[in-house]
Write an enzyme that holds these catalytic residues in place. Structure first.
Site, PDB file in Angstrom:
ATOM      1  N   CYS A   1      90.940  52.140  12.892  1.00 41.23           N
ATOM      2  CA  CYS A   1      90.425  51.412  13.785  1.00 41.23           C
ATOM      3  C   CYS A   1      90.659  51.696  15.422  1.00 41.23           C
ATOM      4  CB  CYS A   1      90.594  49.836  13.526  1.00 41.23           C
ATOM      5  SG  CYS A   1      89.564  49.415  12.258  1.00 41.23           S
TER       6      CYS A   1
ATOM      7  N   LYS B   1      84.244  43.643  19.207  1.00 37.24           N
ATOM      8  CA  LYS B   1      85.260  44.402  18.274  1.00 37.24           C
ATOM      9  C   LYS B   1      85.821  45.637  19.115  1.00 37.24           C
ATOM     10  CE  LYS B   1      87.312  46.133  14.531  1.00 37.24           C
ATOM     11  NZ  LYS B   1      88.197  45.585  13.845  1.00 37.24           N
TER      12      LYS B   1
HETATM   13  N1  LIG Z   1      89.872  49.280   7.036  1.00 37.71           N
HETATM   14  C1  LIG Z   1      90.162  48.360   8.029  1.00 37.71           C
HETATM   15  O1  LIG Z   1      91.162  47.683   7.940  1.00 37.71           O
HETATM   16  C2  LIG Z   1      88.956  48.058   8.945  1.00 37.71           C
HETATM   17  C3  LIG Z   1      88.960  46.683   9.631  1.00 37.71           C
HETATM   18  C4  LIG Z   1      88.194  46.506  10.564  1.00 37.71           C
HETATM   19  C5  LIG Z   1      86.883  47.182  10.549  1.00 37.71           C
HETATM   20  N2  LIG Z   1      86.685  48.479   9.792  1.00 37.71           N
HETATM   21  C6  LIG Z   1      85.554  49.271   9.872  1.00 37.71           C
HETATM   22  O2  LIG Z   1      85.058  48.811   8.397  1.00 37.71           O
HETATM   23  C7  LIG Z   1      84.133  50.148   8.044  1.00 37.71           C
HETATM   24  C8  LIG Z   1      84.479  50.350   6.714  1.00 37.71           C
HETATM   25  O3  LIG Z   1      85.829  50.853   6.641  1.00 37.71           O
HETATM   26  P1  LIG Z   1      86.787  50.895   5.399  1.00 37.71           P
HETATM   27  O4  LIG Z   1      88.256  51.106   5.822  1.00 37.71           O
HETATM   28  O5  LIG Z   1      86.360  49.999   4.291  1.00 37.71           O
HETATM   29  O6  LIG Z   1      86.249  52.466   4.954  1.00 37.71           O
HETATM   30  P2  LIG Z   1      86.437  53.161   3.494  1.00 37.71           P
HETATM   31  O7  LIG Z   1      86.477  54.629   3.833  1.00 37.71           O
HETATM   32  O8  LIG Z   1      87.642  52.500   3.022  1.00 37.71           O
HETATM   33  O9  LIG Z   1      85.434  52.542   2.613  1.00 37.71           O
HETATM   34  C9  LIG Z   1      83.875  52.959   3.029  1.00 37.71           C
HETATM   35  C10 LIG Z   1      83.397  53.216   1.816  1.00 37.71           C
HETATM   36  O10 LIG Z   1      81.929  53.608   1.881  1.00 37.71           O
HETATM   37  C11 LIG Z   1      81.576  54.428   0.845  1.00 37.71           C
HETATM   38  N3  LIG Z   1      80.112  54.848   1.435  1.00 37.71           N
HETATM   39  C12 LIG Z   1      79.773  55.657   2.251  1.00 37.71           C
HETATM   40  N4  LIG Z   1      78.514  55.925   2.549  1.00 37.71           N
HETATM   41  C13 LIG Z   1      77.993  54.983   1.651  1.00 37.71           C
HETATM   42  C14 LIG Z   1      76.572  54.992   1.407  1.00 37.71           C
HETATM   43  N5  LIG Z   1      75.778  55.056   1.990  1.00 37.71           N
HETATM   44  N6  LIG Z   1      76.297  53.908   0.411  1.00 37.71           N
HETATM   45  C15 LIG Z   1      77.404  53.238  -0.374  1.00 37.71           C
HETATM   46  N7  LIG Z   1      78.801  53.445   0.279  1.00 37.71           N
HETATM   47  C16 LIG Z   1      79.029  54.533   1.049  1.00 37.71           C
HETATM   48  C17 LIG Z   1      82.532  55.352   0.804  1.00 37.71           C
HETATM   49  O11 LIG Z   1      82.618  56.106  -0.316  1.00 37.71           O
HETATM   50  C18 LIG Z   1      83.920  54.452   0.828  1.00 37.71           C
HETATM   51  O12 LIG Z   1      84.275  54.155  -0.389  1.00 37.71           O
HETATM   52  C19 LIG Z   1      84.422  51.016   9.059  1.00 37.71           C
HETATM   53  O13 LIG Z   1      83.273  51.135  10.067  1.00 37.71           O
HETATM   54  C20 LIG Z   1      85.728  50.503   9.750  1.00 37.71           C
HETATM   55  O14 LIG Z   1      85.895  51.095  11.135  1.00 37.71           O
HETATM   56  C21 LIG Z   1      87.946  48.594   8.963  1.00 37.71           C
END
Ligand SMILES: NC(=O)c1ccc[n+]([C@@H]2O[C@H](COP(=O)([O-])OP(=O)(O)OC[C@H]3O[C@@H](n4cnc5c(N)ncnc54)[C@H](O)[C@@H]3O)[C@@H](O)[C@H]2O)c1
Length: 424
Positions: free
Chosen positions: A260, A206
């Protein structure tokens, strides 16, 4: 497998919620854990807290069938999938460092319900070794018979539901048994290939993907800075260079943002600060691009006696309502520090306290800047815009507009990596 698999997902954001929905559609019993009260309240009303094509309809169906449930508390499940944020902590003068506190907090929640042989999958983008760290954390909490795997997410916002199913997935366990179980899990809903490896390799995959793009964009941005000093157009240079069968240079722009590409390379830097010189420099080049462009534009505006700009679009990329690490915001901040007043419009953000409507932003403007190439801005009729504003200079670092049409309507287009119109 007989009875439907139970899945508990931690974090219902851009990744976790669509994953929960796709898994529920595939027949799994899904329990979503979300710590944000606002998001839970939204989901309790049946509404998706994020904009993503097709998500609302699919969510409604899953909530109605009861295949997806949402709570603040975890529940017992054969698979626990972690999709919480992994931000970085700005490192003062040093390099930014990964913040795994959300991942470890999800681990705390898993520890309250985990049973021997449950599978824990980390999907959050993480520095090398994070899966092992999560495993040690859980072992420290008395959970010593769990299986662990890492599986990076590589979906494109706007196409998440389709890509979650169709993209190939790289899956790596901390043990061969964990890899096997995780591969089996993804085959429930993935039609692309599920490629097995180790957890550490999957973590690197990744980071390697996003760092490759960051470095390529940094090169394009640097090339633009070099070209702007010469009578050439960087866009033409890149188009012609890309006719080489083994060259594929990406486009320069206003910078690099999002959750990202602007974050993940730091995870590689933090794991090998001595070795990661090119990666660090590329990150700094991309982070410095909005400031460089703001200085260039401010110099031109001051030379012409202008002080009012309209910035159209603050999302980190076109057609998303996400402004995390957005270079357009950095650009606006830099312009403001250079004593240019910036009115910012982005119709994709509802009720944002710092935004005004597109027409209000244009009303006072002497220069128009396209900060994000949303379809709604591409669809603007330049002849109409000419009636809403006195501005006739348009800076389009995202190369979003139809420059010929806008020129015919009386606008002068300023581009990155180009001298035309930039004479001070
Ligand atoms: N958004 C993208 O396009 C994308 C793409 C690839 C990878 N990622 C990775 O995926 C991961 C999540 O990204 P995202 O964009 O979904 O983030 P986001 O902020 O949209 O969602 C994360 C959610 O997790 C919740 N949260 C935090 N701590 C928590 C806990 N202990 N228990 C339950 N819920 C909890 C937050 O309130 C939030 O709603 C990150 O590591 C990101 O780098 C994101």
């Amino acid at each position: 497998m007989g009875a439907p698999l139970d899945l508990c997902i931690y974090g219902l954001g851009y990744i976790g919620l669509p994953t929960a929905v796709v898994c529920a559609e595939a027949g799994l019993h899904v329990h979503g854990v979300e710590i944000s009260e606002t998001k839970r309240a939204c989901l309790a009303e049946g509404s998706s807290p994020i904009e993503e094509p097709g998500l609302q309809e699919a969510l409604t169906a899953c909530l109605q069938t009861g295949r997806l449930k949402v709570s603040a508390q975890p529940t017992q499940a054969a698979v626990h999938l972690v999709a919480v944020p992994t931000p970085f902590q700005a490192g003062g003068r040093g390099d930014p460092q990964p913040d795994l506190s959300y991942v470890l907090a999800a681990g705390d929640a898993i520890a309250t319900v985990a049973r021997p042989h449950d599978l824990v999958i980390l999907e959050s983008t993480s520095p090398p070794g994070a899966t092992e760290k999560l495993a040690k954390h859980l072992q420290g909490l008395g959970c010593d018979q769990l299986l662990y795997a890492y599986c990076p997410e590589r979906v494109l916002p706007g196409h998440i539901l389709r890509e979650l199913v169709e993209n190939d997935r790289v899956v790596g366990g901390l043990s061969p048994e964990a890899t096997e179980r995780a591969v089996e899990f993804y085959r429930h809903f993935v039609s692309g290939e599920v490629l097995a490896t180790t957890a550490r390799t999957a973590e690197y995959v990744k980071l390697a993907e996003n760092t490759f793009r960051d470095i390529n964009i940094a090169y394009a941005n640097e090339l633009a800075m070099i070209c702007e000093r010469d009578p050439v157009d960087v866009a033409e240079v890149i188009t012609l260079a890309n006719r080489h069968p083994r060259v594929q240079i990406l486009n320069p722009g206003i910078g690099v943002g999002g959750h990202c590409i602007s974050v993940d390379p730091w995870f590689l830097v933090s794991s090998a600060p001595q070795q990661a010189e090119v990666i660090r420099q590329a990150r700094r080049r991309n982070d410095g691009t909005p400031v460089h462009l703001a200085k260039r534009l401010a110099a031109l505006m001051k030379a012409r006696g202008f002080s009012q700009a309209a910035l159209l679009g603050v999302a980190y990329k076109p057609d998303v309502d996400d402004d995390r690490e957005s270079p357009a915001w950095h650009f606006a901040t830099a312009l403001t520090k250079l004593e240019i007043n910036v009115a910012v419009a982005d119709p994709l953000f509802v009720d944002h306290p710092h935004l005004v409507s597109t027409q209000a932003a244009l009303a006072q403007a002497e220069v128009i800047i396209v900060g994000a190439g949303h379809s709604v801005f591409k669809a603007l009729e330049p002849e109409h815009v000419a009636g809403w504003t006195q501005a006739r200079l348009v800076f389009d670092p995202t190369a979003s507009l139809d420059h010929q049409r806008w020129s015919e309507a009386g606008f002068h287009i300023l581009k990155v990596g180009n001298q035309t119109g930039w004479d001070v």
